[in-house]
Design an enzyme around this catalytic site. Sequence first.
Site, PDB file in Angstrom:
ATOM      1  CG  ASN A 155      29.623  14.814  39.117  1.00 18.60           C
ATOM      2  OD1 ASN A 155      30.015  13.896  39.846  1.00 18.60           O
ATOM      3  ND2 ASN A 155      29.045  15.907  39.587  1.00 18.60           N
ATOM      4  CD1 TRP A 156      30.024   8.771  35.925  1.00 19.78           C
ATOM      5  CD2 TRP A 156      30.858   6.958  36.963  1.00 19.78           C
ATOM      6  NE1 TRP A 156      30.593   7.961  34.977  1.00 19.78           N
ATOM      7  CE2 TRP A 156      31.119   6.844  35.577  1.00 19.78           C
ATOM      8  CE3 TRP A 156      31.305   5.945  37.816  1.00 19.78           C
ATOM      9  CZ2 TRP A 156      31.792   5.746  35.041  1.00 19.78           C
ATOM     10  CZ3 TRP A 156      31.977   4.858  37.271  1.00 19.78           C
ATOM     11  CH2 TRP A 156      32.211   4.759  35.902  1.00 19.78           C
ATOM     12  CE  LYS A 157      25.573  15.397  39.914  1.00 20.10           C
ATOM     13  NZ  LYS A 157      24.483  16.351  40.014  1.00 20.10           N
ATOM     14  CG  HIS A 201      29.031  19.503  42.259  1.00 21.85           C
ATOM     15  ND1 HIS A 201      27.757  19.509  42.790  1.00 21.85           N
ATOM     16  CD2 HIS A 201      28.895  19.189  40.942  1.00 21.85           C
ATOM     17  CE1 HIS A 201      26.894  19.201  41.820  1.00 21.85           C
ATOM     18  NE2 HIS A 201      27.566  19.010  40.696  1.00 21.85           N
ATOM     19  CD  GLU A 233      24.826  17.466  43.423  1.00 30.78           C
ATOM     20  OE1 GLU A 233      25.688  16.560  43.443  1.00 30.78           O
ATOM     21  OE2 GLU A 233      24.020  17.614  42.483  1.00 30.78           O
ATOM     22  CB  SER A 274      19.495  19.582  32.788  1.00 23.26           C
ATOM     23  OG  SER A 274      19.011  19.379  34.112  1.00 23.26           O
ATOM     24  N   GLY A 291      20.261  18.527  37.612  1.00 19.20           N
ATOM     25  CA  GLY A 291      19.378  17.403  37.922  1.00 19.20           C
ATOM     26  C   GLY A 291      17.898  17.754  37.833  1.00 19.20           C
ATOM     27  N   GLY A 298      26.043  15.155  34.569  1.00 22.08           N
ATOM     28  CA  GLY A 298      25.626  14.291  35.675  1.00 22.08           C
ATOM     29  C   GLY A 298      24.818  13.109  35.165  1.00 22.08           C
ATOM     30  N   GLY A 299      23.499  13.226  35.234  1.00 27.12           N
ATOM     31  CA  GLY A 299      22.603  12.124  34.892  1.00 27.12           C
ATOM     32  C   GLY A 299      22.919  11.433  33.573  1.00 27.12           C
TER      33      GLY A 299
END
Length: 246
Positions: free
Chosen positions: A9-11, A93, A95, A208, A170, A229-230
């Site tokens: 998930n590149w966000k 999501h 967010e 994470s 995150g 994510g990250g």
Amino acid sequence: MRKKLVVGNWKMHGNRAANADLLAGIVSAGPLPCDAAVCVPFVYVADTAVSLAASSLRWGAQDVSAHEQGAYTGEVSAAMLRELGCRYAIVGHSERRAYHGESDALVADKAKIALGHGITPIVCVGETLEQREAGQTEAVVKRQLSAVIHALAHCAGEMVVAYEPVWAIGTGRTASPEQAQAVHAVLRAQLRAATAQADSMKILYGGSVKPDNAAQLLAQADIDGGLIGGAALKAADFVAICRAAT
Ligand code: PGA
């Protein structure tokens, strides 16, 4: 045995040059031992579709409109995404639930419309730290998943579920494999009560996930992959997580 699925998930990260490098880095690592996909910002969907046309790496969107078409300024429809070859759409999501006020009902509508256009919804559920500490984890994730199960009805078996504890996203603070497995088992039981396909459905863990914790998390009985994510922004890390998945 369920085949693992690892989704990046590149966000809201990236640019054309960085994306090209990232995708080239993943693809050049050779065949991955699991199914894998990247969910990119809408504006990079077309580039990604072209870059990955001949690759087994799939791509998806990070959201989708709950509407078919019409006067919905700024929205992107499932039909538009599907026209470009989109395979997955993340819906719900945390967010989006937190910053865009998305309700369980809206998330369910998005999942339904995605599926109606041949896009697999990756339905995110997860509790906040406050909810976990108040002992509400199970009730929260069940409520979130229940809305989607009802909306999808006989097609519920076609979604992918992602358990993402909000406190682990995150933050570098990941759920322990046991904590994650416990929630995944609850979700699997809920799916079993709803669909005969529950045992072949994928329930991903997100929050994470890194190369050094992926193997333990993904070894749990009901963890069928990761939503990353990250660590999905570095080709080497994403590939290492995919390799840890088997
Ligand atoms: P993270 O994000 O891996 O950076 O914690 C996961 C997600 O939000 O999907």
